[in-house]
Design a protein around this motif. Sequence first.
Motif, PDB file in Angstrom:
ATOM      1  N   GLY A 108       9.374   4.040   0.158  1.00 29.75           N
ATOM      2  CA  GLY A 108       8.455   3.834  -0.959  1.00 29.75           C
ATOM      3  C   GLY A 108       7.797   5.112  -1.428  1.00 29.75           C
ATOM      4  N   GLU A 109       7.259   5.896  -0.487  1.00 30.63           N
ATOM      5  CA  GLU A 109       6.571   7.127  -0.868  1.00 30.63           C
ATOM      6  C   GLU A 109       7.536   8.147  -1.450  1.00 30.63           C
ATOM      7  OE1 GLU A 109       4.522   8.323   2.626  1.00 30.63           O
ATOM      8  OE2 GLU A 109       2.998   6.739   2.470  1.00 30.63           O
ATOM      9  N   TYR A 110       8.737   8.224  -0.868  1.00 30.37           N
ATOM     10  CA  TYR A 110       9.710   9.203  -1.348  1.00 30.37           C
ATOM     11  C   TYR A 110      10.137   8.894  -2.783  1.00 30.37           C
ATOM     12  CZ  TYR A 110      14.135  11.660  -1.919  1.00 30.37           C
ATOM     13  OH  TYR A 110      15.143  12.437  -2.417  1.00 30.37           O
ATOM     14  N   LEU A 111      10.590   7.683  -3.040  1.00 32.61           N
ATOM     15  CA  LEU A 111      11.082   7.375  -4.382  1.00 32.61           C
ATOM     16  C   LEU A 111       9.962   7.380  -5.412  1.00 32.61           C
ATOM     17  CD1 LEU A 111      13.770   4.622  -3.649  1.00 32.61           C
ATOM     18  CD2 LEU A 111      14.151   6.990  -4.381  1.00 32.61           C
ATOM     19  N   ALA A 112       8.771   6.933  -5.038  1.00 34.55           N
ATOM     20  CA  ALA A 112       7.657   6.979  -5.988  1.00 34.55           C
ATOM     21  C   ALA A 112       7.320   8.413  -6.361  1.00 34.55           C
ATOM     22  CB  ALA A 112       6.439   6.277  -5.397  1.00 34.55           C
ATOM     23  N   SER A 113       7.492   9.342  -5.423  1.00 32.99           N
ATOM     24  CA  SER A 113       7.208  10.751  -5.733  1.00 32.99           C
ATOM     25  C   SER A 113       8.209  11.318  -6.726  1.00 32.99           C
ATOM     26  CB  SER A 113       7.209  11.592  -4.449  1.00 32.99           C
ATOM     27  OG  SER A 113       8.529  11.830  -3.967  1.00 32.99           O
ATOM     28  N   TRP A 114       9.333  10.608  -6.943  1.00 34.13           N
ATOM     29  CA  TRP A 114      10.335  11.019  -7.925  1.00 34.13           C
ATOM     30  C   TRP A 114      10.312  10.143  -9.177  1.00 34.13           C
ATOM     31  CZ3 TRP A 114      12.317  15.588  -7.883  1.00 34.13           C
ATOM     32  CH2 TRP A 114      12.474  16.278  -6.667  1.00 34.13           C
ATOM     33  N   GLY A 115       9.262   9.350  -9.345  1.00 35.82           N
ATOM     34  CA  GLY A 115       9.116   8.626 -10.599  1.00 35.82           C
ATOM     35  C   GLY A 115       9.688   7.226 -10.592  1.00 35.82           C
ATOM     36  N   TYR A 116       9.667   6.556  -9.450  1.00 30.25           N
ATOM     37  CA  TYR A 116      10.096   5.166  -9.346  1.00 30.25           C
ATOM     38  C   TYR A 116       8.928   4.299  -8.885  1.00 30.25           C
ATOM     39  CZ  TYR A 116      14.884   6.893  -9.709  1.00 30.25           C
ATOM     40  OH  TYR A 116      16.037   7.486 -10.162  1.00 30.25           O
ATOM     41  N   VAL A 117       8.976   3.028  -9.245  1.00 27.88           N
ATOM     42  CA  VAL A 117       8.043   2.051  -8.696  1.00 27.88           C
ATOM     43  C   VAL A 117       8.783   1.312  -7.589  1.00 27.88           C
ATOM     44  CG1 VAL A 117       6.704  -0.038  -9.161  1.00 27.88           C
ATOM     45  CG2 VAL A 117       6.787   1.800 -10.859  1.00 27.88           C
ATOM     46  N   VAL A 118       8.177   1.257  -6.400  1.00 31.63           N
ATOM     47  CA  VAL A 118       8.832   0.661  -5.240  1.00 31.63           C
ATOM     48  C   VAL A 118       7.967  -0.477  -4.703  1.00 31.63           C
ATOM     49  CG1 VAL A 118       9.796   1.068  -2.947  1.00 31.63           C
ATOM     50  CG2 VAL A 118       9.872   2.882  -4.668  1.00 31.63           C
ATOM     51  N   LEU A 119       8.597  -1.627  -4.499  1.00 36.15           N
ATOM     52  CA  LEU A 119       7.946  -2.778  -3.884  1.00 36.15           C
ATOM     53  C   LEU A 119       8.567  -3.042  -2.521  1.00 36.15           C
ATOM     54  CD1 LEU A 119       6.388  -5.518  -3.705  1.00 36.15           C
ATOM     55  CD2 LEU A 119       8.282  -6.528  -5.009  1.00 36.15           C
ATOM     56  N   THR A 120       7.752  -3.058  -1.459  1.00 40.20           N
ATOM     57  CA  THR A 120       8.199  -3.554  -0.158  1.00 40.20           C
ATOM     58  C   THR A 120       7.438  -4.857   0.074  1.00 40.20           C
ATOM     59  OG1 THR A 120       6.522  -2.377   1.137  1.00 40.20           O
ATOM     60  CG2 THR A 120       8.572  -1.214   0.681  1.00 40.20           C
TER      61      THR A 120
END
Length: 786
Positions: free
Chosen positions: A219-231
């Motif tokens: 979650g933190e990795y992909l969000a830092s590249w401009g994605y919204v992540v839901l777990t």
Amino acid sequence: MRGEMRIAILLLSLLAALPTAGEVSRAELAGESLSGYPFFHHVRNFNPDEPIQVAVDPGRLPQLVGQTCDLYVVRSKSDIGWTLDPSLVDARQSGAQAVTIGGANIQANTVTAAAAGELSADAGVGLGVGYDVVLDCNQNGALDDGDAIDGRGDEPGLYAVHDTTLPGPLPVVTADYDDALWLAGRVYYPATIAGLGRLPLVVVSHGWTHIFEYYDHIGEYLASWGYVVLTHRNNVGNGDGAATLTASSTTLSNTEYLLQSLDTIGGGALNGHVDSHRIAFIGHSTGGEAVVRAYTRLKTNDVVTNEYSTEDVRLVVSMAPVAFHTIDIIDPFDVNYMVFLGAADTDTANAPTANYQQPLTIFERSTGNRQLIYMHGVGHEWLHNGDTSPLVFGPDLIGRDATHTILRGYYLPVMELYLKENLAGREFFTRSYTDYHPPGIDPDVIVANEFREAAIAERIVIDDYETETATTVSSSGGAVTFDVSNVEDVLLRDLDGSFDWTGAQPSNGMTRSRYDGDDTRGVVFDWNSGTNHYELEVPADRRDFSGAGFLAFRAAQGTRHPRTDDHNSPMEFTLTLRDGAGVSSSILFGEYGTLTRPYRRTGNGTGAGWGNEFNTIRIRVEDFTHNGSGLDLTDVVAVRFETGVGLGAKQGRVGLDDVEVVEAASAPTFALELSHDGATTVTWPAAVDALRYSVYRGTQPAGGLSARGPGTAAYDHTCFEAADEFGDGSRTTTDGDPIPAGSAGYYYLVAPVRSAGEDSPGLATVDLDPGTPGLQLGRPTPTACP
């Protein structure tokens, strides 16, 4: 007819005003040199630690022989961009370099164009900075008649790519929700999301005994590249076959809930900033099978969703999935599908046992683009971030941190490739791991990777071993000849529950087919002395390889076979093409990638070696013509695998499958599409490393742009929408204004905005009459939206 006349008039007036680039040769130029034939490997992607070389094969570009040309490496432009602005501005501090093209061979015409790290790979929150390579042979500083370019089309000549194992530039915040027992989760998103338009959504589904907080590393990795992540909390029950079904329901319902609650989750920060048409499902263990079940249910209309549909789920990823169910329940169909699997996993162990432990059966069912990352020394629980027993056994264990480095290295490329249509992500999967991988991964790590294009992709199938079980006839109907030993056409299924080599079952080590309906087949053979061959005749209707992209196949060493054990190392052998005139060209494929040695894990019998590890090898078809080989690519009559002394491995046993010629990757065309339903809707595909888009609108006079008269600018467009300020989608704009009186309609222009600024010229579509096709034109001014 009236609309067609207007289009014709407009084209004439515009073409008269545009400069011409003349006859420019397009050719593959960038790549890396090889120690043996074909001496140069043309590639697109370059890591920061790799120099960039340029090579000219005098046989492919004979018109350049004897000339001294200025070599430029420039920021990439689209075809229309080069037409409007053919000037050459080198991206290197040292500027253009003079090179003289000789007539000897490709080795004599290979130069280093950029040192490691010399070209910027900073694509902001994207992946890959695009560059074109130009040979300016009249040395006038412009791309024009007589020059050559690698690029200019819809894809750059090369990408400078950052180390994808590193976190992105955006700060990340989280928001939790807990509305009901099975509607609970955590959302990761960029702190600056308010200025980023609509971002793709990634949904992560955990496995049995796991919790959703275990996946913060994703979650933190992909969000830092401009994605919204839901777990989210996943109903995994007892972790059995029934749990896959219940978990699929919570994957679907939590995705729906999030999209319905964007105005409340995180205080409404997500509202208007999630693109429900670009979704990826990720699942681990039970969740890994469940996300495929969720997609199967969407595809078969087994479930009704209101906020998204099958077409919106662009990618499904399974990390060490369980495999309880048959193809009628678990079927990836044509979705882009990816699997991460650890060779030291003791849960989803990839073992030849009749239970849930054969996850690669799901992988084999996929008919979409499919990719596999098979990691030596990785355990089941290292794929998440919880403090649990690792469920791991085997040699050379790499640990949780190193496992997460591999995951990071491949998650950004696969998301960029399928959620943003960014082809800078493609070579992470199409090239062998030993040829190309993220530099942040420890050099001692061993990975086997596979890639196969979607079933709908253009290809020439030589043999896929599915429709013909005779060893002397290929699936395409050609003759098969060989002098290797023990040739058998087999179902890729190990039948006796042991990896021991007994000689009783030729499919030893194959764990790709378990249930009826899992019918993946291949061929196996071995050799031990001298030189040997296995040759496939190409039927007459399939012999034209010209214009094709790659000759591809996948192969694996046979585990615990005595000849594999004696070889005891990665494997390579020779691939030969022969034409109708008897001319042959051969390539020892090791520098394109090798076949990994089976992971030296014990158990399930005696000895050491785990399941057979397929590797995909792809060789550019044109490479067989280097240095004037004389091979006629329009009449290739045979594909021959050659082994033995001087040809590669002296002994060994392999499994072989999917021998085919596939088209080169096609880039998405950055052209606008218009639709009319009470309003004009303009849509466009993603541009490489775009942060946002500027949309311009102008009016089209009834008599064409030239009708504005002398001294009046032909174009009158102004900024219409900046960075999705209307909230109708990051790659959509909706115009409800009526067409101005006395005009033929509006024209629209879209320019990607990258970290270096707004692109010029951008692209445009002219709307003449509702319902008529648009025209793609260049934007003549660099003025950006505010």
